[in-house]
Scaffold this motif. Structure first.
Motif, PDB file in Angstrom:
ATOM      1  N   LYS A 144      -4.459 -72.306 -18.682  1.00  0.00           N
ATOM      2  CA  LYS A 144      -3.104 -71.883 -17.905  1.00  0.00           C
ATOM      3  C   LYS A 144      -2.344 -70.768 -18.646  1.00  0.00           C
ATOM      4  O   LYS A 144      -1.601 -70.372 -17.926  1.00  0.00           O
ATOM      5  N   TYR A 145      -2.441 -71.076 -19.779  1.00  0.00           N
ATOM      6  CA  TYR A 145      -1.431 -69.936 -20.630  1.00  0.00           C
ATOM      7  C   TYR A 145      -2.188 -68.899 -21.679  1.00  0.00           C
ATOM      8  O   TYR A 145      -1.699 -68.074 -22.155  1.00  0.00           O
ATOM      9  N   ASN A 146      -3.810 -68.920 -21.080  1.00  0.00           N
ATOM     10  CA  ASN A 146      -4.521 -67.889 -21.916  1.00  0.00           C
ATOM     11  C   ASN A 146      -4.471 -67.939 -23.386  1.00  0.00           C
ATOM     12  O   ASN A 146      -4.572 -67.044 -24.059  1.00  0.00           O
ATOM     13  N   GLU A 147      -4.064 -69.298 -24.044  1.00  0.00           N
ATOM     14  CA  GLU A 147      -4.128 -69.432 -25.404  1.00  0.00           C
ATOM     15  C   GLU A 147      -5.488 -69.723 -25.846  1.00  0.00           C
ATOM     16  O   GLU A 147      -6.220 -70.431 -25.254  1.00  0.00           O
ATOM     17  N   SER A 148      -6.217 -69.061 -26.824  1.00  0.00           N
ATOM     18  CA  SER A 148      -7.424 -69.244 -27.174  1.00  0.00           C
ATOM     19  C   SER A 148      -7.658 -70.652 -28.035  1.00  0.00           C
ATOM     20  O   SER A 148      -6.750 -70.938 -28.725  1.00  0.00           O
ATOM     21  N   PHE A 149      -8.783 -71.232 -27.454  1.00  0.00           N
ATOM     22  CA  PHE A 149      -9.349 -72.499 -28.054  1.00  0.00           C
ATOM     23  C   PHE A 149      -9.695 -72.263 -29.440  1.00  0.00           C
ATOM     24  O   PHE A 149     -10.741 -71.846 -29.569  1.00  0.00           O
ATOM     25  N   VAL A 150      -8.957 -72.925 -30.583  1.00  0.00           N
ATOM     26  CA  VAL A 150      -9.550 -72.719 -31.741  1.00  0.00           C
ATOM     27  C   VAL A 150     -10.367 -74.003 -32.032  1.00  0.00           C
ATOM     28  O   VAL A 150      -9.800 -75.038 -32.048  1.00  0.00           O
ATOM     29  N   ASN A 151     -11.541 -73.736 -32.639  1.00  0.00           N
ATOM     30  CA  ASN A 151     -12.528 -74.924 -32.765  1.00  0.00           C
ATOM     31  C   ASN A 151     -12.350 -75.643 -33.979  1.00  0.00           C
ATOM     32  O   ASN A 151     -12.867 -75.027 -34.969  1.00  0.00           O
ATOM     33  N   GLU A 152     -11.494 -76.643 -33.946  1.00  0.00           N
ATOM     34  CA  GLU A 152     -11.331 -77.108 -35.429  1.00  0.00           C
ATOM     35  C   GLU A 152     -12.483 -78.270 -35.556  1.00  0.00           C
ATOM     36  O   GLU A 152     -13.054 -78.618 -34.339  1.00  0.00           O
ATOM     37  N   LYS A 153     -12.732 -78.603 -36.842  1.00  0.00           N
ATOM     38  CA  LYS A 153     -13.711 -79.604 -37.128  1.00  0.00           C
ATOM     39  C   LYS A 153     -13.631 -80.780 -36.047  1.00  0.00           C
ATOM     40  O   LYS A 153     -14.795 -81.301 -35.634  1.00  0.00           O
ATOM     41  N   GLU A 154     -12.534 -81.443 -35.661  1.00  0.00           N
ATOM     42  CA  GLU A 154     -12.531 -82.645 -35.290  1.00  0.00           C
ATOM     43  C   GLU A 154     -12.551 -82.554 -33.854  1.00  0.00           C
ATOM     44  O   GLU A 154     -12.683 -83.683 -33.037  1.00  0.00           O
ATOM     45  N   LEU A 155     -12.311 -81.489 -33.177  1.00  0.00           N
ATOM     46  CA  LEU A 155     -12.392 -81.277 -31.799  1.00  0.00           C
ATOM     47  C   LEU A 155     -13.609 -81.179 -30.863  1.00  0.00           C
ATOM     48  O   LEU A 155     -14.755 -80.935 -31.862  1.00  0.00           O
ATOM     49  N   TYR A 156     -13.766 -81.442 -29.642  1.00  0.00           N
ATOM     50  CA  TYR A 156     -14.835 -81.601 -28.884  1.00  0.00           C
ATOM     51  C   TYR A 156     -14.848 -80.013 -28.190  1.00  0.00           C
ATOM     52  O   TYR A 156     -14.044 -79.816 -27.197  1.00  0.00           O
ATOM     53  N   PRO A 157     -15.786 -79.148 -28.587  1.00  0.00           N
ATOM     54  CA  PRO A 157     -15.812 -77.748 -27.833  1.00  0.00           C
ATOM     55  C   PRO A 157     -16.511 -77.575 -26.735  1.00  0.00           C
ATOM     56  O   PRO A 157     -16.696 -76.597 -26.161  1.00  0.00           O
ATOM     57  N   GLY A 158     -17.350 -78.739 -26.289  1.00  0.00           N
ATOM     58  CA  GLY A 158     -18.411 -78.663 -25.305  1.00  0.00           C
ATOM     59  C   GLY A 158     -17.540 -78.166 -23.997  1.00  0.00           C
ATOM     60  O   GLY A 158     -16.457 -78.560 -23.658  1.00  0.00           O
ATOM     61  N   ASP A 159     -18.508 -77.607 -23.118  1.00  0.00           N
ATOM     62  CA  ASP A 159     -18.202 -77.077 -21.629  1.00  0.00           C
ATOM     63  C   ASP A 159     -17.301 -78.113 -20.779  1.00  0.00           C
ATOM     64  O   ASP A 159     -16.521 -77.849 -20.053  1.00  0.00           O
ATOM     65  N   TYR A 160     -18.008 -79.315 -20.838  1.00  0.00           N
ATOM     66  CA  TYR A 160     -17.725 -80.455 -20.078  1.00  0.00           C
ATOM     67  C   TYR A 160     -15.865 -80.685 -20.242  1.00  0.00           C
ATOM     68  O   TYR A 160     -15.426 -81.180 -19.306  1.00  0.00           O
ATOM     69  N   ILE A 161     -15.443 -80.508 -21.421  1.00  0.00           N
ATOM     70  CA  ILE A 161     -14.049 -80.633 -21.669  1.00  0.00           C
ATOM     71  C   ILE A 161     -13.283 -79.513 -20.721  1.00  0.00           C
ATOM     72  O   ILE A 161     -12.092 -79.703 -20.171  1.00  0.00           O
ATOM     73  N   ILE A 162     -13.783 -78.311 -20.522  1.00  0.00           N
ATOM     74  CA  ILE A 162     -13.254 -77.206 -19.540  1.00  0.00           C
ATOM     75  C   ILE A 162     -13.198 -77.694 -18.219  1.00  0.00           C
ATOM     76  O   ILE A 162     -12.451 -77.857 -17.583  1.00  0.00           O
ATOM     77  N   GLU A 163     -14.262 -78.409 -17.843  1.00  0.00           N
ATOM     78  CA  GLU A 163     -14.524 -78.931 -16.457  1.00  0.00           C
ATOM     79  C   GLU A 163     -13.444 -80.062 -16.383  1.00  0.00           C
ATOM     80  O   GLU A 163     -13.020 -80.051 -15.168  1.00  0.00           O
TER      81      GLU A 163
END
Length: 527
Positions: A144-163
């Motif tokens: 929505k705001y074009n903020e880049s997703f910073v992949n921290e250790k605890e987070l879930y980076p998988g594409d399904y999160i984008i879905e």
RNA sequence: GCGCCCUUAGCUCAGUUGGAUAGAGCAUCGGUUUUCUAAACCGAGGGUCGUAGGUUCGAAUCCUUCAGGGCGCGCCA
């Protein structure tokens, strides 16, 4: 047919098994006329050849039982908890093993007349969920705001999160300024979509649960306190201190007074904390409450299917059930060892966090459900399973499911050729039936089926079924090919078929159908 | 350090709750198709059932010892 009864009696009575066998043989010959031949072999086995009359009566019994042939009458109620994958993403290949194991075990127990509830425990509470929701939130900000997703250790980076983020955005006009303000909404929506993903994966594997229990609802219903109060009264829970953990370093560890469960009474290495530093409940405390809930539903038997990484948890939770039910109920935890995935000849590491795992969906896009189910059960649950991605994709003869299905297709092919249709209430009579040695081998195997079911059920080892079916198919294919060498073994001669061959095929068919129904693997008529 | 699982043919594995001469598949070598479906079949070679003891008529199976491999050992979930 063979009996080792003399050896067993010999042990009890301390007598010579060979002598006992002689006595038994005399008795058999005097009193029963169904035997063609009785003889003693080896250290005291009694070998019995059945007469045609006895054979026919067994066959008639099998026809009469039909779809229930092999089952025995049991009427326990079971609760089987399996899968219970965290609702933070789709299922991966490792989950599917436990899923299929649990599903087939349920089918097996139902086949025997038991009542089975298949249950899924949703871990929709705790830090993992917070991280999951945060990941969704950050993806929403990204879109929505074009903020880049910073992949921290605890987070879930998988594409399904984008879905999931996209799905939420398409339905909501919120601004998503802060995680805190949108937290409840985001949690609810994210969990809804992730559970949809998991349920869809399960459905594609042919699995459906009867019951879904949410951890959050257990926590909200205050069951934890009720369970712990009961355990306090029976002195299984007390306030105290624990020793520092021995396995891994934990910098957050603090020696403070808290409620603990005395799991060492049940063979655990150490007593287990029910409260964290801040006094909130641990995962185990919630799970204790969940099992209190299970116990209160009064099943005869409880079964949990766990992954290999939860072995250390078994003593604790089995002990908890004993304590909660005052020794009236027993929980059996069955462990499925790891699935080792191979691709391009080298191990393929799975990691849910990194997002590069092979999901069930990826697998299903290339391999059909039947092959996956059969392959996942083609090992004892106690050993690691090597799942060769390339091999399964080949759809070649290496895949045992084809072999069993092909056996069925061949029988159906014969039935088509002679335009045979199974009639109801068929009664076989003694007449011109004369089984040859190959047919007798197959019949012997068919007669073993109830024993396989019994062992598989008692030991919770459904893998015995695919192995057995494979062996049965081997005998059949082997016999079939005898026709290539010698005309007299051809099944169909001038449009006609021996009655004994027809009988044999019908029996094989019954077992194949009953077996594959338990596995929930299809049996095509043509291949 | 502790707990659980595993160790059987070159490789991957079954093995009937202790039974007869330990079995499959793959791989290797050699055969079988004018067919009821060759997506199959037949044959050959390949074993000290990880090690050392014990229990008994009898052990791959049960008990103990040791060795090797895997998983786990949280006040994460």
């Amino acid at each position: 047919m063979s009996s080792n009864i003399s050896m067993i009696l010999a042990k009890l009575n301390k007598k010579d098994p060979n002598k006992l066998s002689l006595n038994i043989m005399d008795l058999l010959k005097k009193n029963i006329t169904d035997f063609k031949k009785v003889e003693i072999a080896g250290p005291g086995f009694i070998n019995i050849n059945l007469s045609n009359k006895a054979l026919i009566s067994i066959i008639n019994k099998i026809f009469k039982e039909g779809k229930s042939f092999g089952s025995y009458k049991a009427k326990y109620s079971y609760n089987i908890e399996f899968v219970s994958a965290n609702p933070t993403g789709p299922m991966h290949v490792g989950h599917s093993r436990g899923a299929i194991y649990g599903d087939v075990l349920s089918n097996l127990l139902k086949f025997n007349g038991n009542k089975v509830i298949k249950e899924y425990y949703i871990n929709d509470y705790g830090n993992q969920i917070n991280n999951f929701v945060k990941s969704v939130f950050l993806r929403i900000r990204e879109i929505k705001y074009n903020e880049s997703f910073v992949n921290e250790k605890e987070l879930y980076p998988g594409d399904y999160i984008i879905e999931i983020a996209n799905k939420i955005l398409s339905k909501s006009k919120l601004k998503f300024n802060s995680l805190k303000d949108n937290y409840n909404f985001l949690t609810k929506e994210s969990l809804k979509y992730s559970m949809e993903m998991i349920k869809s994966d399960l459905k594609k594997l042919g699995i459906s649960h009867d019951s879904f229990i949410s951890e959050k609802s257990i926590v909200n219903s205050k069951t934890v306190i009720k369970a712990i109060n009961q355990l306090k009264r029976s002195n299984y829970v007390e306030e105290g201190f624990l020793e520092p953990p021995k396995g891994i370093k934990n910098e957050d560890w603090k020696k403070t007074k808290r409620l603990i469960f005395k799991s060492t009474l049940f063979g655990d290495d150490t007593n287990r904390a029910l409260q964290k530093n801040d006094g909130s409940w641990t995962y185990f405390a919630n799970d204790l409450a969940y099992h209190f809930n299970k116990v209160s539903r009064n099943y005869d038997r409880l079964i949990n299917i766990l992954g290999a990484d939860h072995t250390g948890y078994i003593r604790r939770i089995e002990g908890a059930v004993k304590a909660l039910s005052k020794n009236k109920q027993i929980l059996h935890c069955k462990v499925c060892q790891l699935v080792k995935l191979y691709k391009d000849g080298s191990p393929f590491k799975m990691s849910k966090r990194s997002g590069d795992f092979i999901s069930v969906n990826d697998l299903l896009n290339e391999v059909n459900k039947d092959s996956i189910r059969f392959m996942m059960l083609n090992r004892s649950n106690d050993v690691e399973l090597e799942f060769d991605f390339d091999k399964v994709l080949e759809k070649s003869k290496d895949n045992p499911v084809f072999y069993v299905q092909y056996c069925h297709a061949r029988i159906q092919s014969i039935f088509r050729t002679i335009d045979f249709k199974s009639k109801k209430n068929k009664q076989v009579k003694i007449g011109d039936i004369n089984f040859n040695k190959y047919e007798k081998e197959i019949l012997k195997k068919v007669f073993e089926w109830p024993k396989i079911i019994k062992i598989a059920s008692n030991k919770y080892e459904p893998h015995r079924i695919p192995f057995y079916l494979y062996e049965l198919a081997t005998l059949f294919h082997s016999y079939w090919s005898k026709g290539n060498e010698d005309e007299k073994f051809k099944f169909i001669k001038k449009g006609n078929i021996d009655k004994s061959k027809l009988l044999m095929m019908q029996l094989v068919l019954i077992v194949l159908q009953n077996g594959m129904k338990i596995l929930n693997v299809s049996l095509p008529n043509k291949m």
